[in-house]
Design a protein around this motif. Structure first.
Motif, PDB file in Angstrom:
ATOM      1  N   VAL A 101       0.869  -1.171   0.000  1.00  0.00           N
ATOM      2  CA  VAL A 101       0.000   0.000   0.000  1.00  0.00           C
ATOM      3  C   VAL A 101       0.907   1.222   0.000  1.00  0.00           C
ATOM      4  N   MET A 102       0.535   2.240  -0.749  1.00  0.00           N
ATOM      5  CA  MET A 102       1.311   3.488  -0.771  1.00  0.00           C
ATOM      6  C   MET A 102       0.483   4.612  -0.153  1.00  0.00           C
ATOM      7  N   GLN A 103       1.136   5.407   0.647  1.00  0.00           N
ATOM      8  CA  GLN A 103       0.493   6.536   1.327  1.00  0.00           C
ATOM      9  C   GLN A 103       1.190   7.825   0.950  1.00  0.00           C
ATOM     10  N   ILE A 104       0.421   8.828   0.591  1.00  0.00           N
ATOM     11  CA  ILE A 104       0.938  10.184   0.399  1.00  0.00           C
ATOM     12  C   ILE A 104       0.034  11.101   1.205  1.00  0.00           C
ATOM     13  N   GLY A 105       0.502  11.542   2.342  1.00  0.00           N
ATOM     14  CA  GLY A 105      -0.334  12.333   3.240  1.00  0.00           C
ATOM     15  C   GLY A 105      -1.505  11.514   3.743  1.00  0.00           C
ATOM     16  N   ALA A 106      -2.720  11.981   3.442  1.00  0.00           N
ATOM     17  CA  ALA A 106      -3.935  11.270   3.845  1.00  0.00           C
ATOM     18  C   ALA A 106      -4.580  10.551   2.667  1.00  0.00           C
TER      19      ALA A 106
END
Length: 311
Positions: A55-60
């Motif tokens: 899974v990739m997260q950028i901020g929210a």
């Protein structure tokens, strides 16, 4: 732009696909190591129940499935491209085959008793049982290939790939890598890790040489981050504005309460308020006590959108 936070574990094939794309595009990233099996409470706080890795997260904003993750990385760093104009359609189609047909053939082939310790490490019988139960839950009623069937199919697939690399063509579709190379590679990488059965690659020297070229891109620069730090990033961030494009093929309006579920395996629905439905993507907004207000993104292909009645 906020940091790229990547939730993964070291021996995840699909994670290796993206890690090498970080290397290819020279993108710095933050590394959060997650459990290889459920429960994954910190990740679930971000995704709402999606169980696949990575899974990739950028901020929210939380991005699920490597097909979408790669599209987002292409937007962040368009050059060098994963989708060169002259072969974009073919590259996407070959990548989809690799991520599904080739991947499940490889899984059936490598998970032979003699190779399992090389794939999972020194696990106790209890840990092996927990892993088996988790993967059985993920697969559900999906058909399973026997080792004999997988061996025959994989040998044929490898010969086809070797043929594509004949002559001086360095990559599957020409002179530069595409998404197809990274999608096929993560399957070859997993075979290489299953050392007792990796000899099947000896019959395809061009594939082995090509794999060495892909591996040479490396993972570029990354820093370790723990799950609580990633949750703090989410809580303190605001999701990006949703795309303007709206492609309605379901008769479901933006703002409605929906679920999004994979169509093949790991059929764990994620519920939320529909905030995006483009030609390639669905996204839902959800609230979580740990993660705050997040938007979880999925590719349209391979996922089912369903309207839910409000509680």
């Amino acid at each position: 732009m906020s940091d790229i936070i990547f939730h993964h574990y070291p021996n995840s094939p699909f994670s290796e696909k993206v890690r090498l794309i970080f290397g290819y595009k020279k993108l710095a990233w933050k590394s959060v190591i997650i459990p290889s099996i459920m429960p994954k409470p910190d990740l679930t706080a971000l995704t709402g129940g999606y169980r696949r890795t990575p899974v990739m997260q950028i901020g929210a904003d939380i991005y699920c499935d490597t097909a979408l993750i790669c599209d987002i990385l292409e937007t962040i760093a368009p050059s060098p491209s994963l989708y060169p104009a002259e072969s974009a359609g073919l590259a996407r189609t070959l990548a989809q085959w690799a991520d599904s047909t080739l991947f499940w053939t490889v899984i059936a082939y490598v998970f032979q008793p003699v190779a399992i310790p090389h794939l999972l490490g020194a696990v106790t019988p209890e840990q092996m049982k927990a892993f088996s139960v988790d993967r059985a839950a993920m697969r559900g009623n999906a058909p399973r290939m026997s080792v004999g069937e997988a061996t025959g199919a994989l040998a044929e697939y490898l010969q086809r790939l070797d043929n594509m690399l004949a002559g001086d063509q360095p990559y599957l579709l020409g002179q530069q890598p595409t998404i197809a190379d990274f999608s096929v590679y993560h399957c070859i990488w997993f075979i290489q890790r299953a050392k007792p059965v990796a000899g099947i690659l000896d019959a395809v020297p061009a594939v082995k040489e090509w794999a060495a070229r892909i591996a040479a891109f490396g993972h570029h620069e990354f820093e370790k981050m723990n799950a609580q730090q990633a949750l703090e990033v989410s809580r303190s961030s605001t999701p990006a504005a949703p795309p303007v494009q709206f492609v309605d093929t379901h008769g479901i309006a933006l703002g409605e309460h929906v679920s999004i579920t994979p169509t093949d395996y790991a059929l764990d629905p994620v519920e939320g308020q529909l905030v995006a439905a483009t030609a390639r993507e669905f996204a839902v907004r959800r609230e979580d006590p740990q993660a705050g207000s997040v938007v979880v993104h999925f590719p349209r292909i391979g996922f089912q959108l369903k309207k839910l009645e409000q509680a």
